[in-house]
Design an enzyme around this catalytic site. Structure first.
Site, PDB file in Angstrom:
ATOM      1  CG  ASP A  51      -1.831   1.206   1.253  1.00 14.31           C
ATOM      2  OD1 ASP A  51      -2.661   1.593   0.534  1.00 14.31           O
ATOM      3  OD2 ASP A  51      -1.722   1.976   2.349  1.00 14.31           O
ATOM      4  CG  ASP A  53      -6.896   0.489   0.126  1.00 10.22           C
ATOM      5  OD1 ASP A  53      -6.963   1.318   1.397  1.00 10.22           O
ATOM      6  OD2 ASP A  53      -5.544   0.244  -0.100  1.00 10.22           O
ATOM      7  CB  THR A  90      -2.083   5.330  -2.001  1.00 10.72           C
ATOM      8  OG1 THR A  90      -1.733   4.021  -1.781  1.00 10.72           O
ATOM      9  CG2 THR A  90      -3.150   6.063  -1.165  1.00 10.72           C
ATOM     10  CB  THR A  91       0.734   2.324  -5.559  1.00  6.55           C
ATOM     11  OG1 THR A  91       0.732   1.842  -4.164  1.00  6.55           O
ATOM     12  CG2 THR A  91       2.308   1.948  -6.083  1.00  6.55           C
TER      13      THR A  91
END
Length: 508
Positions: free
Chosen positions: A35, A372, A68-69
Site C-alpha cells: 500500500d 481500501d 495511493t501507489t
C-alpha cells in the site's frame, strides 16, 4: 531528485503483480505491505520535497482510500518529464500552465469513456444482488496480499458498506463499520458480523456467556468508593474502626449495584475497571459486567444500542439504557482469548468485520486491504461511474492529450506531450511488474486503441488472453482516477513554483 527516488521506490508495487515492501521500524516491528500510503508513511522521509509526495499519497488515501501507489508513480513520471522541459529552457510558470491544460483534457476524456454501472443499493443489500460492486472491490484487492481470497474479501467489504449505506443521500457512514483483527485461524475465516465486536470478556469467569434481550447500562464512572482529590491518610486504631470502614465501603458498592438493577439494566459496560469486591457483588447480584471498554468503542455501542453514556450512578434511569438482542462471549482456539459480540442492536445497523490470519502482520495487512476495498465501494455508491483498469484509462487519456497537443500552438504543446508521456508510465509500470516487455506491450495496446477506438483495452497483467478490461471485469471508480490526475498535477505544479529552499538559520 529525491521525489523521483521516492516514486521509483513504490513503482515496483503497482498492479496485481506488484511486489511487497518489508518495513522495519526503529523498535524492530516488521510491516509487509504494498500500500503506497503505508509505505511512505512508515519510511520517515526527511527530504522537504519528497515529503510532498508522502502528503500526496496521504491526501489520496484520505479522500478516495485507494490509488495511493498510482498517484505517486504518476507524480514521479511528471517530475521526470518536467525536468527535461526545464533543461530545454522552458519557464516553470509556462510548464505549470501547460500541465493544467493537459490535466483538463485528460479529465474530460475520463468523463467521456466512463460508464455508469447500474446497481440497486436496496437489492444489493440482499447480499450478492449485484456483481458490479464486488468486481470493483476485487480489482482493488488483486494487488494485495489477500488476493488469493479476493472474492470472499470483496463480498465482505461490499456487504459491510451496504449494511450502513444511506440510500437517500447516497452516502456511507464509516463510523458504523468496525474492523477488528484477531491473529490465529485462516484468512478465509474472515467474516462480517451484524453487530459490534469488542476485544473484552465478562469481568467474572462465572458470569453467563450469553445475555439475551440485553438492557445495557453504559457507564464512564468507576465502581469504587469516592476518593478525596487531595492527598490523604486514614488511621485505623481498632478493629471496630476497620469494621465500620469496611461496612461503609460495602454500602457504597451495594448502592451502586442496586442503582444499576433499579433502572432495569441486565448488563453493565464500564469504561473503567473495578476491584474484586465490586466484581464479586455484581456476580452475586446476577448483573453481568464488562470493564475497561475504550472511549471510541463505548460511543459506538451507545449509538448502536440507542443508550446514553452515563457519567454518574445517580443519573441512571430506564430511558438511558441501550437495547441489544444478544450479547455473547466467543473464544478462539486454545489460547483462552475471548471476544464479546453485541448483536441485533436496536438503533443502528453497525457491523464489524472480524479479520483472521496466521499472524499479526497478515491481519494488519488484511485490515488495510479491506479498508481500501470498502472505500472503493463507498465511492461507487456515491458515484456509479467507472473507468477500466489495466492502464486502459491512462492510455486513452494519453492519446487524447497528444491529439490536443498537436492542435495547440506555443510552448504549451511541449508540456502537453510531456504529460501524455508521463501518463504512459502507469501502463509501462504495470507491464514491467507483470514480467512483460514494457515498450512493446504499451505500443501494442496504443495501436489497438487507435485502430479500434476502444478505450477498454489495457495491459493483460494476469495473462488471461484478452486485453479487453471490460471482459476481465477490471474496474476503477471515475472519481478515484480523476483525483489521481488532479492531485499529481497540483503537486508537480507546486514543486515547479519552488525556486529556493530556505532552512532555519541559513541567513544569519
Amino acid at each position: 531528485m529525491a521525489a523521483r527516488a521516492v516514486s521509483s521506490l513504490v513503482r515496483t508495487s503497482l498492479g496485481p503483480k506488484g511486489m511487497d515492501k518489508m518495513l522495519v521500524s526503529p523498535d524492530g516491528d516488521v510491516t509487509v505491505t504494498n500500500d503506497g500510503a503505508t509505505i511512505l508513511e512508515k519510511m520517515a522521509v526527511e527530504h522537504q520535497v519528497a515529503k510532498l509526495l508522502v502528503e500526496l499519497a496521504s491526501s489520496q488515501d484520505d479522500e478516495i482510500g485507494d490509488g495511493t501507489t498510482g498517484v505517486v508513480v504518476l507524480a514521479g513520471a511528471l517530475l521526470e518529464q518536467v525536468s527535461k522541459l526545464l533543461d530545454r529552457g522552458l519557464h516553470p510558470v509556462r510548464i505549470a500552465q501547460g500541465l493544467e491544460k493537459a490535466c483538463g483534457v485528460a479529465s474530460a476524456r475520463l468523463e467521456d469513456i466512463a460508464e455508469s454501472m447500474s446497481f440497486d443499493v436496496l437489492t444489493s443489500k440482499n447480499f450478492g444482488g449485484d456483481t458490479v460492486l464486488v468486481d470493483t472491490a476485487m480489482t482493488t484487492l488483486a494487488s494485495k496480499i489477500v488476493n488469493v481470497h479476493k472474492r470472499k474479501m470483496a463480498q465482505v467489504a461490499v456487504d459491510a458498506v451496504l449494511c450502513v449505506a444511506d440510500v437517500e443521500r447516497f452516502d456511507v457512514n464509516f463510523d458504523m463499520i468496525k474492523v477488528e483483527g484477531k491473529p490465529g485461524g485462516k484468512l478465509e475465516d474472515t467474516e462480517l458480523i451484524q453487530g459490534i465486536v469488542i476485544d473484552k470478556d465478562f469481568s467474572h469467569p462465572q458470569m453467563p456467556k450469553i445475555v439475551k434481550d440485553a438492557k445495557v447500562c453504559i457507564l464512564t464512572c468507576p465502581f469504587e468508593p469516592p476518593k478525596p482529590k487531595t492527598k490523604h491518610k486514614v488511621d485505623l486504631a481498632s478493629k471496630e474502626a476497620y469494621d465500620a470502614l469496611y461496612e461503609r465501603e460495602q454500602g457504597y458498592f451495594k448502592e451502586m449495584v442496586d442503582q444499576c438493577k433499579a433502572c432495569g439494566a441486565n448488563l453493565v459496560i464500564c469504561q473503567w475497571g473495578f476491584d474484586d469486591e465490586a466484581n464479586h457483588l455484581l456476580f452475586h447480584s446476577g448483573l453481568p459486567a464488562i470493564r475497561w471498554v475504550g472511549g471510541v468503542e463505548l460511543e459506538l455501542i451507545a449509538i448502536a444500542t440507542g443508550g446514553r453514556i452515563v457519567p454518574r450512578f445517580s443519573e441512571l434511569d430506564a430511558s438511558k439504557l441501550g437495547n441489544a438482542g444478544t450479547v455473547r462471549e466467543v473464544s478462539f482456539g486454545t489460547t483462552k482469548e475471548r471476544m464479546l459480540i453485541i448483536e441485533e442492536c436496536a438503533h443502528s445497523s453497525a457491523v464489524t468485520v472480524l479479520v483472521r490470519g496466521g499472524n499479526k502482520m497478515i491481519v494488519d495487512e488484511a485490515k488495510r486491504s479491506l479498508h481500501d476495498a470498502m472505500c472503493v465501494v463507498r465511492n461507487l455508491v456515491k458515484d456509479n461511474r467507472v473507468v477500466f483498469g489495466g492502464g486502459a484509462a491512462e492510455i486513452a487519456c494519453s492519446l487524447a492529450v497528444m491529439k490536443a497537443a498537436n492542435d495547440t500552438s506555443g510552448p504549451d504543446q511541449f508540456t502537453m506531450r510531456a504529460f501524455a508521456d508521463a501518463l504512459d508510465d502507469i501502463p509501462m509500470a504495470l507491464a514491467e511488474n507483470s514480467g512483460l516487455s514494457p515498450l512493446s506491450a504499451l505500443a501494442g495496446i496504443k495501436t489497438l486503441q487507435l485502430e479500434t477506438d476502444n478505450p477498454h483495452l489495457g495491459i493483460d497483467c494476469l495473462q488471461l488472453g484478452t486485453n479487453d478490461m471490460k471482459q476481465q471485469h477490471v474496474f476503477e471508480t471515475l472519481i478515484g482516477k480523476k483525483q489521481q490526475l488532479q492531485l499529481a498535477t497540483q503537486v508537480v505544479k507546486m514543486i515547479l513554483k519552488i525556486d529556493d529552499v530556505i532552512m532555519h538559520g541559513s541567513y544569519s
